[in-house]
Design an enzyme around this catalytic site. Sequence first.
Site, PDB file in Angstrom:
ATOM      1  N   CYS A 116      41.350  34.865 121.858  1.00 36.67           N
ATOM      2  CA  CYS A 116      42.697  34.331 121.985  1.00 36.67           C
ATOM      3  C   CYS A 116      42.656  32.826 122.215  1.00 36.67           C
ATOM      4  O   CYS A 116      42.084  32.369 123.207  1.00 36.67           O
ATOM      5  CB  CYS A 116      43.430  35.031 123.118  1.00 36.67           C
ATOM      6  SG  CYS A 116      45.143  34.499 123.248  1.00 36.67           S
ATOM      7  N   CYS A 153      46.705  28.182  84.656  1.00 40.54           N
ATOM      8  CA  CYS A 153      47.429  28.878  83.577  1.00 40.54           C
ATOM      9  C   CYS A 153      48.282  30.000  84.163  1.00 40.54           C
ATOM     10  O   CYS A 153      47.790  30.841  84.897  1.00 40.54           O
ATOM     11  CB  CYS A 153      46.439  29.450  82.571  1.00 40.54           C
ATOM     12  SG  CYS A 153      47.257  30.376  81.246  1.00 40.54           S
ATOM     13  N   ASN A 160      38.245  40.845 123.933  1.00 42.24           N
ATOM     14  CA  ASN A 160      39.024  39.757 123.337  1.00 42.24           C
ATOM     15  C   ASN A 160      38.437  38.420 123.791  1.00 42.24           C
ATOM     16  O   ASN A 160      38.781  37.897 124.834  1.00 42.24           O
ATOM     17  CB  ASN A 160      40.498  39.892 123.750  1.00 42.24           C
ATOM     18  CG  ASN A 160      41.369  38.825 123.118  1.00 42.24           C
ATOM     19  OD1 ASN A 160      40.869  37.825 122.605  1.00 42.24           O
ATOM     20  ND2 ASN A 160      42.678  39.025 123.166  1.00 42.24           N
TER      21      ASN A 160
END
Lengths: 443, 432
Positions: B137, B391, B134
């Site tokens: 973070c 649209c 990790n």
Amino acid sequence: MSEGLGEQILGKHASVAEVAIKLGEMAAPLSRDEARVEADRCYFCYDAPCVEACPTGIDIPGFIGKIRTGNVRGSAVTILESNIFGGGCARVCPTEILCEEACVREAQEGKPVTIGSLQRYATDVLMATGEQPFTRAPLTGKRIAVVGAGPAGLACAHRLAMLGHDVVVFEARPKPGGLNEYGIAAYKVVDDFAQREVAFILGIGGITIEYETPLGPDLTLDHLRQAFDAVFLAIGLADPNALGVPGEDQAGVMDALGFIELLRQDPVQAAALARGNVIVIGGGNTAIDAATQVRLLGAETVTLAYRRGPEQMGATKVEQEWAQTHGVTIRHWLAPVAIEHSAVAFGRTRLDAGKLVVTDERVTLPADLVLKAVGQSFLPEPLTPASAPASFANRIGVDQTYQTSLPGVFAGGDCVSAGEDLTVQAVAHGRDAAIAINRYLST
Amino acid sequence: MADLSVNFAGIKSPNPFWLASAPPTDKEYNVVRALKAGWGGVVWKTLGEDPPIVNVSSRYGAASYGGNRIMGFNNIELITDRPLDVNLREIKSVKRDFPDRAIIVSLMVPCEEDAWKKILPLVEDTGADGIELNFGCPHGMSERGMGAAVGQVPDYVEMVTRWCKQHSRMPTIVKLTPNVTDILAPARAAWRGGADAVSLINTIMSIMSIDLDAMAPTPVVGGMGTHGGYCGPGVKPIALRMVGEIARDRAMAGLPISGIGGISTWNDAAEYIALGSGTVQICTAAMHHGFRIIEDLTDGLSNWMDQKGYARIKDFQGKAIPNFVHWEDLNINFKTLAHIDQDLCVQCGLCHIACEDTAHQAIGATRVDGKRHYEVIEAECVGCNLCAHVCPVDNCITMNPAETGLAFSTWKEHPNNPLRVDNPPLSTKALV
């Protein structure tokens, strides 16, 4: 049970609250979350077809966009700027033939944005605060007489007050609101809303209402023209049409509008009439309102008889279905020929080269109560014999600025020939006539 | 029935859907529920050193859009707040009970070799299939020199990756932070350090919203807020681009990528796989709807693959990479024109007002017999697609390629390009 017409005993009296519960409310208000979700369905069209379909031209994508962003006060002001009766119209407008029919989502998926419910949401939020969002321009010192405190008269009075004029409204009845108070089904406008809406409109100031003061010998148009700088006639259609058949005058036969009025003003007494077999004659929204209410209040059978087919009915499809799903039987191609004791005799009708003919075939339906809803006519008497404005198609004739043939005398709402007999149309007339009167007074 | 199984950097998984390292994978109870529901694997919520960190109360912020909840999501939660041995024990138990699933353990310890040396054998002992570092973070841990503080410095990424490869036999996935200017720098560093794979993106530093009553960022913790990590459907375009950058990098060709960022449906997953991902990781969608979404993720992907004739994930994995080019490699002579299907048009006017106000005045608004009519003025249309995007009716406005008669050509050869390839450099000109 089939007693003679008019022989019902007022019976055990339900309370006012019990009557209200029985009638319920046609459409429940939206919660904040429901309003946000529905508002998100609006595409915010450019040159939006819904705006064009609204007689008051409310900026519908604009007000819905403001609900989406949480600017609910701003949304309500956007609505009320165009239509001061925005709260009432949200409840009584046949949106299915106006804005919602034009909604591009109707074309796309057969499910329009429920514009009426969103309009009610926004205006309810603002009206609950008690705020009057409009202010008056510097006072002009001009005084205008408005005759009739219905939607057209009050819309005109409010706009005139905004423009700095003082207004005196002359109303024949003891309460303001016109058909919003006396002629709309109770389940469409619940909880005394019509009176709260009038109070909200009068909150701008500069408007006084003289009740139980009809046009007539004591209050002539000539007098008003002399005493005021301008006059706005919004006297509606005062005369319910008769069927023109034998037996019409007996007890137990009444105008549907009279029944609706009784229900709004004396619910307990009206509820007592709702017994046995009821026949409503007519094909418009008043017929639907009366039939559905009398059924909800406990009549055993309610038959709505109309002399033409479903396509020709003045009531919209939604209204017809509303009545049918609440137990009203709609029968087409029946014209009343006589009202007998405890029954109505109809002649079956058909179209012959586009013309309605009553055949010899007879259909007799039992009746303890007959409600007539075959329209109203303009009643010119209050305006005669003194110099009255010119009429057109049996109503008061006006030009594009709502001015009659008499200088300084304007007219709008159901009593003029233009447009449809809708609350929203009357509001548009009143508002636009006020602007025209303002222009007339400043030239 | 398509075969959804994958072998990702040596880690076998019955399908490419893993739960990302996050609250849903914090403990055995949740993970078992997920695996029973059918998830291919999980990346266990990041383990750290004891004593465990402490989390604050109120941890998530969310953005709604157009009536839809959680268009974007952010959190200020840190790594696991449970003791290391509890997590390790549970990981071991889960792997024992679900031997066919991919169990990856996310790790974050201080940037010291000893710290990594100490934790890696403990994780290996659980029988886990691999580790994910990790380095992403963006809050709380980065202030302590971990997480994104490492991921933003390529040298650290390389160093820590190397330690892990040195002290463990487990496949090592390096999770990258998007909070950098050039995603290729930390990716290449991981690759140099010997990473078996990269996963991306971690969350993006964000302030979800300001509570205008509290006058503080959300989520409000006792009157104050802090920045968090942004994720959910709103980040998918950002994440896809970063995945694509790495996938098409020649030096790192073949480096397995686990795609993360706003994946809510099988369709999202297919896009990540087409852009080179070998597995995908999901968190926000599960936190929004529960683990049961795996049923449609696998079923939908399988049905789509059957329809397209892809028997295995590998059959379409990376297929979009060659078509993800630099702007200068696009065909400058290609032309496409908007076309409005008048039968489908509901007359909302959105195409007209968008083009008229903000684009090329290429859609005329007229009335034909009182009815609104919107029509493309082809001479003015540059094929920008704006009308087709605004649209509200499916397939009402289509973009149709137009014949120009011009050959394929790029900006590199265009006469307006002062640096075009056939234009001699200025220095050479001066010499002439």
